[in-house]
Motif scaffolding. Sequence first.
Motif, PDB file in Angstrom:
ATOM      1  N   GLU A  45     -10.726  -6.744   9.448  1.00  0.00           N
ATOM      2  CA  GLU A  45      -9.880  -7.496   8.522  1.00  0.00           C
ATOM      3  C   GLU A  45     -10.706  -8.074   7.380  1.00  0.00           C
ATOM      4  O   GLU A  45     -11.882  -8.396   7.548  1.00  0.00           O
ATOM      5  CB  GLU A  45      -9.155  -8.643   9.245  1.00  0.00           C
ATOM      6  CG  GLU A  45     -10.083  -9.686   9.841  1.00  0.00           C
ATOM      7  CD  GLU A  45      -9.346 -10.873  10.431  1.00  0.00           C
ATOM      8  OE1 GLU A  45      -8.109 -10.943  10.307  1.00  0.00           O
ATOM      9  OE2 GLU A  45     -10.023 -11.738  11.016  1.00  0.00           O
ATOM     10  N   PHE A  56     -10.836 -14.413  -3.413  1.00  0.00           N
ATOM     11  CA  PHE A  56      -9.702 -14.443  -2.504  1.00  0.00           C
ATOM     12  C   PHE A  56     -10.204 -14.768  -1.104  1.00  0.00           C
ATOM     13  O   PHE A  56     -11.334 -14.414  -0.744  1.00  0.00           O
ATOM     14  CB  PHE A  56      -8.978 -13.093  -2.473  1.00  0.00           C
ATOM     15  CG  PHE A  56      -8.395 -12.664  -3.787  1.00  0.00           C
ATOM     16  CD1 PHE A  56      -8.804 -11.474  -4.383  1.00  0.00           C
ATOM     17  CD2 PHE A  56      -7.432 -13.419  -4.427  1.00  0.00           C
ATOM     18  CE1 PHE A  56      -8.273 -11.063  -5.591  1.00  0.00           C
ATOM     19  CE2 PHE A  56      -6.892 -13.016  -5.640  1.00  0.00           C
ATOM     20  CZ  PHE A  56      -7.318 -11.839  -6.228  1.00  0.00           C
ATOM     21  N   GLU A  59      -6.044 -16.302   4.903  1.00  0.00           N
ATOM     22  CA  GLU A  59      -5.473 -17.605   5.235  1.00  0.00           C
ATOM     23  C   GLU A  59      -6.235 -18.292   6.363  1.00  0.00           C
ATOM     24  O   GLU A  59      -6.382 -19.516   6.379  1.00  0.00           O
ATOM     25  CB  GLU A  59      -4.014 -17.442   5.626  1.00  0.00           C
ATOM     26  CG  GLU A  59      -3.062 -17.174   4.472  1.00  0.00           C
ATOM     27  CD  GLU A  59      -3.005 -18.328   3.491  1.00  0.00           C
ATOM     28  OE1 GLU A  59      -2.915 -18.073   2.273  1.00  0.00           O
ATOM     29  OE2 GLU A  59      -3.059 -19.495   3.936  1.00  0.00           O
ATOM     30  N   ILE A 102      -6.880  -7.092  -7.366  1.00  0.00           N
ATOM     31  CA  ILE A 102      -5.774  -8.042  -7.327  1.00  0.00           C
ATOM     32  C   ILE A 102      -5.520  -8.459  -5.884  1.00  0.00           C
ATOM     33  O   ILE A 102      -6.041  -7.847  -4.945  1.00  0.00           O
ATOM     34  CB  ILE A 102      -4.507  -7.439  -7.967  1.00  0.00           C
ATOM     35  CG1 ILE A 102      -4.100  -6.151  -7.241  1.00  0.00           C
ATOM     36  CG2 ILE A 102      -4.737  -7.176  -9.452  1.00  0.00           C
ATOM     37  CD1 ILE A 102      -2.803  -5.546  -7.758  1.00  0.00           C
ATOM     38  N   SER A 103      -4.715  -9.499  -5.725  1.00  0.00           N
ATOM     39  CA  SER A 103      -4.555 -10.101  -4.404  1.00  0.00           C
ATOM     40  C   SER A 103      -3.947  -9.146  -3.382  1.00  0.00           C
ATOM     41  O   SER A 103      -4.157  -9.301  -2.185  1.00  0.00           O
ATOM     42  CB  SER A 103      -3.714 -11.366  -4.503  1.00  0.00           C
ATOM     43  OG  SER A 103      -2.436 -11.064  -5.029  1.00  0.00           O
ATOM     44  N   SER A 104      -3.201  -8.170  -3.856  1.00  0.00           N
ATOM     45  CA  SER A 104      -2.529  -7.269  -2.912  1.00  0.00           C
ATOM     46  C   SER A 104      -3.404  -6.108  -2.460  1.00  0.00           C
ATOM     47  O   SER A 104      -3.009  -5.342  -1.592  1.00  0.00           O
ATOM     48  CB  SER A 104      -1.249  -6.721  -3.540  1.00  0.00           C
ATOM     49  OG  SER A 104      -1.559  -6.005  -4.711  1.00  0.00           O
ATOM     50  N   SER A 105      -4.596  -5.973  -3.038  1.00  0.00           N
ATOM     51  CA  SER A 105      -5.400  -4.789  -2.731  1.00  0.00           C
ATOM     52  C   SER A 105      -6.778  -5.064  -2.168  1.00  0.00           C
ATOM     53  O   SER A 105      -7.411  -4.154  -1.633  1.00  0.00           O
ATOM     54  CB  SER A 105      -5.550  -3.921  -3.988  1.00  0.00           C
ATOM     55  OG  SER A 105      -6.253  -4.625  -4.993  1.00  0.00           O
ATOM     56  N   TRP A 106      -7.266  -6.298  -2.250  1.00  0.00           N
ATOM     57  CA  TRP A 106      -8.658  -6.527  -1.880  1.00  0.00           C
ATOM     58  C   TRP A 106      -8.933  -6.299  -0.395  1.00  0.00           C
ATOM     59  O   TRP A 106     -10.061  -6.045  -0.016  1.00  0.00           O
ATOM     60  CB  TRP A 106      -9.122  -7.929  -2.289  1.00  0.00           C
ATOM     61  CG  TRP A 106      -8.518  -9.067  -1.517  1.00  0.00           C
ATOM     62  CD1 TRP A 106      -7.337  -9.704  -1.790  1.00  0.00           C
ATOM     63  CD2 TRP A 106      -9.048  -9.716  -0.362  1.00  0.00           C
ATOM     64  NE1 TRP A 106      -7.118 -10.703  -0.877  1.00  0.00           N
ATOM     65  CE2 TRP A 106      -8.149 -10.742   0.010  1.00  0.00           C
ATOM     66  CE3 TRP A 106     -10.204  -9.541   0.399  1.00  0.00           C
ATOM     67  CZ2 TRP A 106      -8.369 -11.574   1.105  1.00  0.00           C
ATOM     68  CZ3 TRP A 106     -10.434 -10.381   1.492  1.00  0.00           C
ATOM     69  CH2 TRP A 106      -9.510 -11.386   1.841  1.00  0.00           C
ATOM     70  N   ARG A 107      -7.918  -6.355   0.430  1.00  0.00           N
ATOM     71  CA  ARG A 107      -8.118  -6.147   1.871  1.00  0.00           C
ATOM     72  C   ARG A 107      -8.105  -4.664   2.278  1.00  0.00           C
ATOM     73  O   ARG A 107      -8.381  -4.335   3.430  1.00  0.00           O
ATOM     74  CB  ARG A 107      -7.021  -6.854   2.657  1.00  0.00           C
ATOM     75  CG  ARG A 107      -7.051  -8.363   2.595  1.00  0.00           C
ATOM     76  CD  ARG A 107      -5.934  -8.915   3.472  1.00  0.00           C
ATOM     77  NE  ARG A 107      -5.817 -10.351   3.404  1.00  0.00           N
ATOM     78  CZ  ARG A 107      -5.125 -10.993   2.478  1.00  0.00           C
ATOM     79  NH1 ARG A 107      -4.506 -10.319   1.529  1.00  0.00           N
ATOM     80  NH2 ARG A 107      -5.051 -12.316   2.501  1.00  0.00           N
ATOM     81  N   GLN A 108      -7.801  -3.793   1.355  1.00  0.00           N
ATOM     82  CA  GLN A 108      -7.670  -2.383   1.691  1.00  0.00           C
ATOM     83  C   GLN A 108      -9.050  -1.742   1.809  1.00  0.00           C
ATOM     84  O   GLN A 108      -9.756  -1.540   0.824  1.00  0.00           O
ATOM     85  CB  GLN A 108      -6.829  -1.677   0.634  1.00  0.00           C
ATOM     86  CG  GLN A 108      -5.407  -2.207   0.554  1.00  0.00           C
ATOM     87  CD  GLN A 108      -4.660  -1.652  -0.645  1.00  0.00           C
ATOM     88  OE1 GLN A 108      -5.183  -0.877  -1.421  1.00  0.00           O
ATOM     89  NE2 GLN A 108      -3.415  -2.062  -0.797  1.00  0.00           N
ATOM     90  N   GLN A 111     -10.541   1.053  -0.398  1.00  0.00           N
ATOM     91  CA  GLN A 111     -10.916   0.773  -1.782  1.00  0.00           C
ATOM     92  C   GLN A 111     -12.428   0.665  -1.968  1.00  0.00           C
ATOM     93  O   GLN A 111     -12.921   0.701  -3.089  1.00  0.00           O
ATOM     94  CB  GLN A 111     -10.269  -0.549  -2.238  1.00  0.00           C
ATOM     95  CG  GLN A 111      -8.747  -0.563  -2.216  1.00  0.00           C
ATOM     96  CD  GLN A 111      -8.165   0.104  -3.436  1.00  0.00           C
ATOM     97  OE1 GLN A 111      -8.852   0.440  -4.390  1.00  0.00           O
ATOM     98  NE2 GLN A 111      -6.853   0.312  -3.399  1.00  0.00           N
TER      99      GLN A 111
END
Length: 125
Positions: A45, A56, A59, A102-108, A111
Motif C-alpha cells: 500500500e 500526499f 489516511e 495527482i491524488s487519485s494516482s499516486w498509490r498506483q 506508475q
Amino acid sequence: VQLQASGGGLVQPGGSLRLSCVISGLTSDYYTITWFRQAPGKEREGVSYIGHRRTFYAESVKGRFAISRDNAKNTVYLQMNSVKPDDTAVYFCAARRGFDMISSSWRQQEQYEYWGQGTQVTVSS
C-alpha cells in the motif's frame, strides 16, 4: 538507476523512526517518490508521496508521518512518529520520472519505474 532504502529497525509503540531513500542515476528535479509498505499477508500500500510541489499521505499515517526531500543529497526521508504495531511492514521507496502526480494516482504501483529493496520496520514492545 538505484534506490537505496535504509533506517528500518525495531521501535516501541509511540516511538519514532526515520527512513531514508537515496536515489542515484536520476536528476533530483525530475522525479517523484512514494513510500510503500507491505505487511505480512497484506497487499502493498502507498504510505506517502512527495513530488515537486505536492505531498500526499495515506489516511492511516496522516498527522504521524512526514515526508521530505533533500535534492542536494538526492534523498527522500520518511519521518515516522507515534508509531503503532499496525505500522509494522517492509517499507519500499519507488521513483517515477516526470511531473507531480495527482491524488487519485499516486498509490498506483504500476506508475513507478524504479524500486528500492525495502527496509523492515517492526513496532513492538
